[in-house]
Write a protein that holds these residues in place. Structure first.
Motif, mmCIF file in Angstrom:
data_model
loop_
_atom_site.group_PDB
_atom_site.id
_atom_site.type_symbol
_atom_site.label_atom_id
_atom_site.label_comp_id
_atom_site.label_asym_id
_atom_site.label_seq_id
_atom_site.Cartn_x
_atom_site.Cartn_y
_atom_site.Cartn_z
ATOM 1 N N HIS A 1 3.077 18.887 -1.464
ATOM 2 C CA HIS A 1 2.870 17.465 -1.733
ATOM 3 C C HIS A 1 2.728 17.186 -3.224
ATOM 4 C CE1 HIS A 1 1.277 16.613 2.604
ATOM 5 N NE2 HIS A 1 2.541 16.976 2.562
ATOM 6 N N GLY A 2 2.014 18.061 -3.934
ATOM 7 C CA GLY A 2 1.840 17.830 -5.364
ATOM 8 C C GLY A 2 3.162 17.807 -6.108
ATOM 9 N N TYR B 1 -1.722 1.233 -3.284
ATOM 10 C CA TYR B 1 -2.080 2.647 -3.433
ATOM 11 C C TYR B 1 -3.305 2.767 -4.331
ATOM 12 C CZ TYR B 1 -2.006 7.555 -4.642
ATOM 13 O OH TYR B 1 -2.364 8.872 -4.839
ATOM 14 N N PRO C 1 -5.516 5.189 -6.478
ATOM 15 C CA PRO C 1 -5.570 6.539 -7.059
ATOM 16 C C PRO C 1 -6.927 7.210 -6.846
ATOM 17 C CG PRO C 1 -5.694 4.866 -8.784
ATOM 18 C CD PRO C 1 -5.396 4.136 -7.502
ATOM 19 N N TYR C 2 -7.961 6.427 -6.537
ATOM 20 C CA TYR C 2 -9.294 6.992 -6.336
ATOM 21 C C TYR C 2 -9.394 7.715 -4.993
ATOM 22 C CZ TYR C 2 -10.176 3.777 -10.155
ATOM 23 O OH TYR C 2 -10.100 3.115 -11.357
ATOM 24 N N SER C 3 -8.841 7.100 -3.952
ATOM 25 C CA SER C 3 -8.867 7.740 -2.636
ATOM 26 C C SER C 3 -7.623 8.578 -2.379
ATOM 27 C CB SER C 3 -8.987 6.674 -1.541
ATOM 28 O OG SER C 3 -7.805 5.870 -1.490
ATOM 29 N N GLY C 4 -6.564 8.336 -3.164
ATOM 30 C CA GLY C 4 -5.304 9.030 -2.928
ATOM 31 C C GLY C 4 -4.588 8.532 -1.686
ATOM 32 N N LYS C 5 -4.967 7.316 -1.225
ATOM 33 C CA LYS C 5 -4.364 6.759 -0.014
ATOM 34 C C LYS C 5 -3.834 5.347 -0.271
ATOM 35 C CE LYS C 5 -7.036 9.306 3.461
ATOM 36 N NZ LYS C 5 -7.791 9.182 4.742
ATOM 37 N N ARG D 1 7.393 6.950 -6.700
ATOM 38 C CA ARG D 1 6.523 7.354 -5.591
ATOM 39 C C ARG D 1 6.974 6.713 -4.290
ATOM 40 N NH1 ARG D 1 1.374 9.623 -5.507
ATOM 41 N NH2 ARG D 1 0.446 9.491 -3.439
ATOM 42 N N TYR E 1 5.226 14.448 -5.404
ATOM 43 C CA TYR E 1 4.863 13.263 -6.164
ATOM 44 C C TYR E 1 5.023 13.460 -7.673
ATOM 45 C CZ TYR E 1 3.491 11.268 -1.764
ATOM 46 O OH TYR E 1 3.521 10.795 -0.476
#
Length: 300
Positions: A17-18, A225, A227-231, A72, A21
């Motif tokens: 996944h890394g 999106y 970025p703090y939760s990644g969701k 993304r 993205y």
């Protein structure tokens, strides 16, 4: 193009996944470099025009961010074969879905209103995959692009109709479907003039017209999106009901104004999420003069 996108999708799905993205970030940066200077100036000028900021450098940052995020977005769509069987839930925080559940239980159908903000493709795929009877109204793409995107939409259980299929829209609403309409772009002469960021501009009337005709709720659904939760935060907003008096023209204008106000408020909250490259105030400039001006050195 079709075969290339299928091969690219297969390659993406094999990566961690890394790395997926990271590649998306690279694609986004390339996309910004590929945008013609005139289009960059338009995006930056519209941000200043809307008073999102009065700093040209900040306007450029927002314009660039709103473009690079497409990298993304593309990765999310290319991952459909990998996430189609429920793995998308790890990517989503679903907020206020009870509004959709209430409309589903009512059985009368609903208008699901959306914008070109966040990942609208993934939004539609998640709603359809979660069992909501969503029919997405889309513009037909050219050639292989249309074939590819519709094949991948089907992976996420979406049914797509084109903007010419008005009879199908009405029929499906009567059968209890959720009709997905994106309404934030210039619709041309089919629209109605309502205020948007302080200036009258043509705005799509489909949600107001169909909501009034069938007496169904208009429910905005957005995706942002974090970025703090990644969701992706998929948020269902409280339903809006169309005005219904003896004056249809007035009702459509009043309802469309309410929807336009919602869009403006949301874009002010998340300006980097919106598609600023679109020539949204085309009518305004044609009739009031070119008010969207940008210092010539800003977009280089």
């Amino acid at each position: 193009m079709y075969r290339f996108m299928k091969l690219l999708s297969a390659f993406i799905c094999m990566l961690p996944h890394g790395m997926q993205y990271a590649l998306g970030t690279l694609l986004g940066e390339i996309a910004w470099l590929a945008v013609p200077p005139k289009r960059k100036r338009l995006a930056i000028g519209q941000i200043l025009f809307c008073k999102i900021t009065d700093d040209p450098t900040e306007a450029k940052r927002i314009a660039k961010s709103s473009t690079t995020r497409f990298g993304r977005m593309i990765i999310d769509v290319l991952r459909y074969p990998e996430i189609k069987d429920g793995d998308y839930l790890d990517m989503i925080e679903f907020i206020n879905r009870e509004y959709l559940d209430d409309a589903l239980a009512d059985g009368k159908g609903a208008i699901v209103a959306a914008m070109h903000s966040g990942n609208w493709e993934l939004l539609g795929g998640v709603l359809a995959s979660e069992g909501y009877p969503l029919i997405s109204v889309a513009m037909k793409q050219k050639g292989d692009a249309d074939k590819f995107i519709n094949e991948y939409r089907r992976l996420m259980h979406q049914h797509v109709t084109y903007k010419t299929g008005v009879r199908e829209m009405v029929r499906e609403l009567k059968n209890g479907a959720f009709l997905g309409l994106i309404m934030d772009q210039d619709p041309g002469d089919d629209g109605v003039l309502v205020p948007f960021f302080g200036y009258e501009t043509l705005t799509a009337v489909g949600p107001a017209v169909l909501g009034r005709m069938q007496d169904v709720p208009i429910i905005f659904v957005t995706m942002h999106y974090s970025p703090y939760s990644g969701k992706h935060e998929l948020v269902v907003h409280p339903p809006i009901y169309a005005e219904k008096t003896d004056d249809k023209k007035r009702d459509v204008a009043v309802t469309t104004t309410l929807l336009s106000e919602f869009m403006e408020d949301y874009i002010r909250r998340y300006p980097e999420d919106w598609f600023w490259l679109h020539n949204r105030w085309k009518w305004t400039r044609c009739y009031y003069g070119d008010k969207i001006e940008t210092p010539p050195d800003v977009y280089h």
